[in-house]
Motif scaffolding. Structure first.
Motif, mmCIF file in Angstrom:
data_model
loop_
_atom_site.group_PDB
_atom_site.id
_atom_site.type_symbol
_atom_site.label_atom_id
_atom_site.label_comp_id
_atom_site.label_asym_id
_atom_site.label_seq_id
_atom_site.Cartn_x
_atom_site.Cartn_y
_atom_site.Cartn_z
ATOM 1 N N LYS A 236 13.144 -3.171 12.117
ATOM 2 C CA LYS A 236 11.918 -2.622 12.760
ATOM 3 C C LYS A 236 11.088 -3.199 11.936
ATOM 4 C CE LYS A 236 14.224 1.611 13.970
ATOM 5 N NZ LYS A 236 14.362 3.245 13.731
ATOM 6 N N PRO A 237 9.666 -3.343 12.665
ATOM 7 C CA PRO A 237 8.508 -3.729 11.844
ATOM 8 C C PRO A 237 8.192 -2.928 10.555
ATOM 9 C CG PRO A 237 8.165 -3.910 14.222
ATOM 10 C CD PRO A 237 9.475 -3.217 14.053
ATOM 11 N N GLU A 238 8.751 -1.560 10.692
ATOM 12 C CA GLU A 238 8.353 -0.608 9.513
ATOM 13 C C GLU A 238 9.297 -1.020 8.519
ATOM 14 O OE1 GLU A 238 8.754 0.188 12.692
ATOM 15 O OE2 GLU A 238 9.999 2.269 13.061
ATOM 16 N N ASP A 239 10.403 -1.663 8.582
ATOM 17 C CA ASP A 239 11.298 -2.322 7.491
ATOM 18 C C ASP A 239 10.606 -3.227 6.765
ATOM 19 O OD1 ASP A 239 13.942 -1.787 9.712
ATOM 20 O OD2 ASP A 239 13.142 -0.409 8.215
ATOM 21 N N THR A 240 9.370 -3.961 6.917
ATOM 22 C CA THR A 240 9.032 -4.891 6.312
ATOM 23 C C THR A 240 8.441 -4.424 4.880
ATOM 24 O OG1 THR A 240 7.989 -5.895 8.282
ATOM 25 C CG2 THR A 240 6.797 -6.375 6.032
ATOM 26 N N GLY B 231 0.703 -0.976 0.036
ATOM 27 C CA GLY B 231 0.025 -0.135 0.019
ATOM 28 C C GLY B 231 0.663 1.303 -0.044
ATOM 29 N N LYS B 232 2.077 1.166 -0.120
ATOM 30 C CA LYS B 232 3.119 2.360 -0.393
ATOM 31 C C LYS B 232 3.839 2.614 -1.504
ATOM 32 C CE LYS B 232 3.302 2.670 4.865
ATOM 33 N NZ LYS B 232 4.324 2.939 6.167
ATOM 34 N N LYS B 233 4.270 3.564 -1.675
ATOM 35 C CA LYS B 233 5.063 4.005 -2.869
ATOM 36 C C LYS B 233 6.366 3.366 -2.612
ATOM 37 C CE LYS B 233 5.390 8.057 -4.297
ATOM 38 N NZ LYS B 233 5.383 9.467 -4.451
ATOM 39 N N ARG B 234 7.175 3.074 -3.702
ATOM 40 C CA ARG B 234 8.504 2.666 -3.649
ATOM 41 C C ARG B 234 9.367 3.591 -3.020
ATOM 42 N NH1 ARG B 234 10.070 -0.430 -8.823
ATOM 43 N NH2 ARG B 234 10.044 1.464 -9.626
ATOM 44 N N GLU B 235 10.337 3.147 -2.258
ATOM 45 C CA GLU B 235 11.282 4.250 -1.863
ATOM 46 C C GLU B 235 12.727 3.437 -1.751
ATOM 47 O OE1 GLU B 235 10.065 5.152 2.282
ATOM 48 O OE2 GLU B 235 10.354 2.780 3.182
ATOM 49 N N ALA B 236 13.648 4.764 -1.877
ATOM 50 C CA ALA B 236 14.835 4.198 -2.164
ATOM 51 C C ALA B 236 15.669 4.033 -0.572
ATOM 52 C CB ALA B 236 15.867 5.399 -2.640
ATOM 53 N N VAL B 237 16.447 2.825 -0.481
ATOM 54 C CA VAL B 237 16.878 2.719 0.561
ATOM 55 C C VAL B 237 18.511 2.977 0.800
ATOM 56 C CG1 VAL B 237 17.575 0.496 2.148
ATOM 57 C CG2 VAL B 237 15.401 0.774 0.779
#
Length: 126
Positions: free
Chosen positions: A86-90, A41-47
């Motif tokens: 972290k869970p938000e890294d899923t 449900g989120k946009k692709r983001e650079a890591v």
């Protein structure tokens, strides 16, 4: 041209994983390899990314101090060591290759990248 991402899996919060991106079909040293991610449900983001020509690296603020990118030119492989997850890294993590030089802004623009691999899923549970 082929980029093969691997190393994803399921870990608990605080755990670690190492992703690999094996490249073939192009001159590895001439390319910047980037890691992107996309959560449901989120946009692709650079890591992060690494320029194989000179070893320069860039990181998104949300992974600084936790993730480390490295490259083994002899193996045509880029690694992303992910610690303190972290869970938000899923997310599904993708690697991509960019022939053009990247800068402090362009490295994070997905349309700059020429080739993409399939994703590898990282799931972090709390």
């Amino acid at each position: 041209v082929q980029l093969q991402a691997s190393g994803g899996g399921s870990v608990q919060s605080g755990g670690s994983l190492r992703l690999s991106c094996a490249a073939s079909g192009f001159t590895f040293e001439d390319y910047t390899i980037g890691w992107f991610r996309q959560a449901p449900g989120k946009k692709r983001e650079a890591v992060s990314c690494i320029a194989n020509s000179d070893g320069s690296t860039y990181y998104a603020d949300f992974v600084k101090g936790r993730f480390t990118i490295s490259s083994d030119n002899a193996k045509n492989t880029v690694y992303l060591q992910m610690n303190s997850l972290k869970p938000e890294d899923t997310a599904v993590y993708y690697c991509a290759a960019d022939r053009s030089p990247v800068g402090s802004i362009s490295w994070a623009l997905d349309f700059e990248y020429d080739y993409w691999g399939q994703g590898t899923l990282v799931t972090v549970s709390s």
